[in-house]
Design an enzyme around this catalytic site. Sequence first.
Site, PDB file in Angstrom:
ATOM      1  N   VAL A  82       0.853  -1.185   0.000  1.00 38.17           N
ATOM      2  CA  VAL A  82       0.000   0.000   0.000  1.00 38.17           C
ATOM      3  C   VAL A  82       0.893   1.240   0.000  1.00 38.17           C
ATOM      4  O   VAL A  82       1.755   1.392   0.864  1.00 38.17           O
ATOM      5  CB  VAL A  82      -0.918   0.004   1.245  1.00 38.17           C
ATOM      6  N   CYS A  83       0.687   2.099  -0.975  1.00 40.69           N
ATOM      7  CA  CYS A  83       1.478   3.335  -1.077  1.00 40.69           C
ATOM      8  C   CYS A  83       1.233   4.200   0.160  1.00 40.69           C
ATOM      9  O   CYS A  83       0.103   4.632   0.415  1.00 40.69           O
ATOM     10  CB  CYS A  83       1.101   4.108  -2.333  1.00 40.69           C
ATOM     11  N   VAL A  84       2.276   4.449   0.915  1.00 39.52           N
ATOM     12  CA  VAL A  84       2.149   5.185   2.168  1.00 39.52           C
ATOM     13  C   VAL A  84       1.633   6.600   1.940  1.00 39.52           C
ATOM     14  O   VAL A  84       0.777   7.079   2.690  1.00 39.52           O
ATOM     15  CB  VAL A  84       3.471   5.165   2.976  1.00 39.52           C
ATOM     16  N   ALA A  87      -2.058   6.429   1.095  1.00 37.15           N
ATOM     17  CA  ALA A  87      -2.843   5.922   2.222  1.00 37.15           C
ATOM     18  C   ALA A  87      -3.001   6.971   3.323  1.00 37.15           C
ATOM     19  O   ALA A  87      -4.114   7.215   3.804  1.00 37.15           O
ATOM     20  CB  ALA A  87      -2.196   4.659   2.776  1.00 37.15           C
TER      21      ALA A  87
END
Length: 135
Positions: A82-84, A87
């Site tokens: 998940v792309c920080v 997110a």
Amino acid sequence: MVSQGLTYALMVQGSPYSQQASHSALRFAEALPAQGHRVAAVFFYHDGVYNAASMMTPPRDEPHLLERWRALYQTQQCELLVCVASAVRRGLLDEGEARRHGHSHPTLEAPFEMTGLGQLMQAALHHDRLITFAP
């Protein structure tokens, strides 16, 4: 000589219940083993990060996409990345990010893991194919 199947990396950019991208990516990934292939990594980007929302609770007559992503992780041992940046700006926080930003509860849990765009580049370089599912 026995040919070995391909490994795929997927990038999902669409939110789970308002666009087709998530459904299409899941169906594609679930169908790979029957063809002798597997998905090795799924990178959730932009609104695609909502696929990892731990409190997702769809009505009983709709597919539970979060549970299907978790099942995919179990059956194909794939990374769920998940792309920080995507997110955090959408309120999805793992335990570390929740603590860092002063929140008491994470909204993203294992097997999903927060990561950066570098992991997407690594997936593109190390797997046979990268396919994007976008709205």
